[in-house]
Write a protein that holds these residues in place. Structure first.
Motif, short mmCIF file in Angstrom:
data_model
loop_
_atom_site.label_atom_id
_atom_site.label_comp_id
_atom_site.label_asym_id
_atom_site.label_seq_id
_atom_site.Cartn_x
_atom_site.Cartn_y
_atom_site.Cartn_z
N ALA A 91 103.27 59.33 84.41
CA ALA A 91 103.95 59.70 83.17
C ALA A 91 104.74 58.52 82.60
N LYS A 92 105.39 57.76 83.48
CA LYS A 92 106.15 56.59 83.04
C LYS A 92 105.22 55.52 82.46
N TRP A 93 104.09 55.30 83.15
CA TRP A 93 103.13 54.31 82.64
C TRP A 93 102.53 54.77 81.32
N THR A 113 104.10 56.58 79.09
CA THR A 113 105.15 56.32 78.10
C THR A 113 105.18 54.83 77.74
N TRP A 141 102.16 54.06 75.25
CA TRP A 141 102.26 54.39 73.83
C TRP A 141 103.38 53.61 73.14
N ILE A 142 104.44 53.27 73.87
CA ILE A 142 105.48 52.43 73.27
C ILE A 142 104.91 51.04 72.98
N GLY A 177 113.19 52.64 74.38
CA GLY A 177 112.12 53.33 75.07
C GLY A 177 111.74 52.64 76.37
N VAL A 197 111.79 53.59 80.48
CA VAL A 197 110.64 53.46 81.40
C VAL A 197 111.04 52.75 82.68
N TRP A 240 117.42 58.69 76.15
CA TRP A 240 116.33 57.78 75.75
C TRP A 240 115.71 58.17 74.41
N TYR A 280 112.96 59.81 73.39
CA TYR A 280 111.56 59.41 73.25
C TYR A 280 110.92 59.94 71.96
N ALA A 312 109.15 57.53 69.22
CA ALA A 312 107.78 57.69 68.71
C ALA A 312 107.76 57.85 67.20
#
Length: 300
Positions: free
Chosen positions: A173-175, A177, A180-181, A249, A253, A268, A270, A274
């Motif tokens: 999930a962190k990767w 995030t 897409w950032i 963001g 992470v 954060w 998110y 986005a």
């Protein structure tokens, strides 16, 4: 009494040759049209050329990659104490912010300067006069920015995790995030770089026009100075641009949840990250369409 039929006039050799030539020419034109590569294929070829040119310019390549790494080493070495009530060190904060600055450096700064120089040297004007679709030129820039952005990010992550205790994401999930950032940030900054590339009046002034706003943004977006020590009015100005949200963001992470107390909103955010980065992708595209020019204003 019936009129005898007029015999058909036999085709002359010249007429036959002309007809054959026309048919052959039309066939060749059609074949050439079919054989002409599309914008996507030409964009890939153009991207490979852009990357080769970037690598061959050793001084530009070294400066582009070294700029965020040198600043990371300086700030993280000078400010290495733990940040109170966060569970992180100042060097970890700088490492996360410098990853965002590196992404903007290889997209916004690199494109803004290179496009202004190419316009001033009439490279864009010559390219516009070729059969190459305009989209292929921009696709080539996209591939170059993507390659250099990935390379610089990988180097910064290696330096940050090896020397400054930056914790790499431990979950998918962190990767995701991070992915897409990176994608939205790189795209938005690249489009902004293409747009600002139309602002300098000459290639000689491009560096000053592009580097100055980028440097200012780094100070008010949480790259060089922790966000909890920046006045709110400066942070609000920085929040109008993508770098502040990329930094926020990416801190989410790479840093633990306890570090979120440093953020202006205490989290954060998110969703807002986005939203703003996505808005800059759309807004940057509109700016490019409105401002991009293939030749200098003084050329008429």
């Amino acid at each position: 009494m019936s009129t005898p039929a007029t015999p058909a006039t036999p085709a002359t050799p010249a007429a036959t040759a002309a007809t054959a030539t026309t048919a052959t020419g039309g066939g060749r034109a059609a074949a050439a049209a079919k054989a002409l590569p599309g914008a996507w294929t030409l964009g890939l070829s153009r991207g490979a050329l852009e990357i080769k040119q970037f690598v061959r310019q050793r001084d530009a390549m070294i400066f582009t990659f070294a700029f965020p790494i040198v600043f990371l080493a300086l700030f993280a070495s000078i400010f290495s104490d733990s940040v109170e009530n966060t569970g992180v060190t100042a060097s970890q904060l700088y490492a996360a912010g410098m990853v965002a600055a590196g992404i903007m450096s290889t997209s916004f700064q690199s494109l803004g300067i290179s496009i202004a120089v190419e316009r001033d040297e009439k490279v864009l004007r010559r390219l516009r006069g070729t059969p190459m679709p305009p989209a292929a030129y921009f696709l080539g820039k996209v591939w170059m920015v993507l390659a250099t952005g990935l390379a610089e990010t990988a180097i910064l992550l290696l330096v940050g995790s090896t020397l400054f205790d930056l914790d790499l994401p431990s979950s998918a999930a962190k990767w995701l995030t991070f992915g897409w950032i990176f994608a939205l940030g790189l795209t938005g900054c690249a489009l902004l770089g293409i747009a600002i590339g139309s602002l300098p009046k000459s290639g000689k002034s491009a560096s000053s026009v592009v580097v100055l706003p980028f440097l200012i943004l780094q100070f008010i977006s949480g790259v060089f100075i922790p966000v909890n020590t920046i006045p709110d009015w400066l942070l609000n100005i920085g929040a109008l641009f993508p770098l502040k949200w990329m930094c926020q963001g990416l801190r989410g992470v790479f840093l633990p949840e306890s570090a979120a107390v440093l953020e202006q909103a205490g989290g954060w955010e998110y969703g807002k990250v986005a939203l703003v980065l996505g808005a800059w992708v759309v807004g940057g595209l509109v700016l490019c369409l409105l401002t991009f020019k293939w030749k200098n204003r003084r050329d008429g």
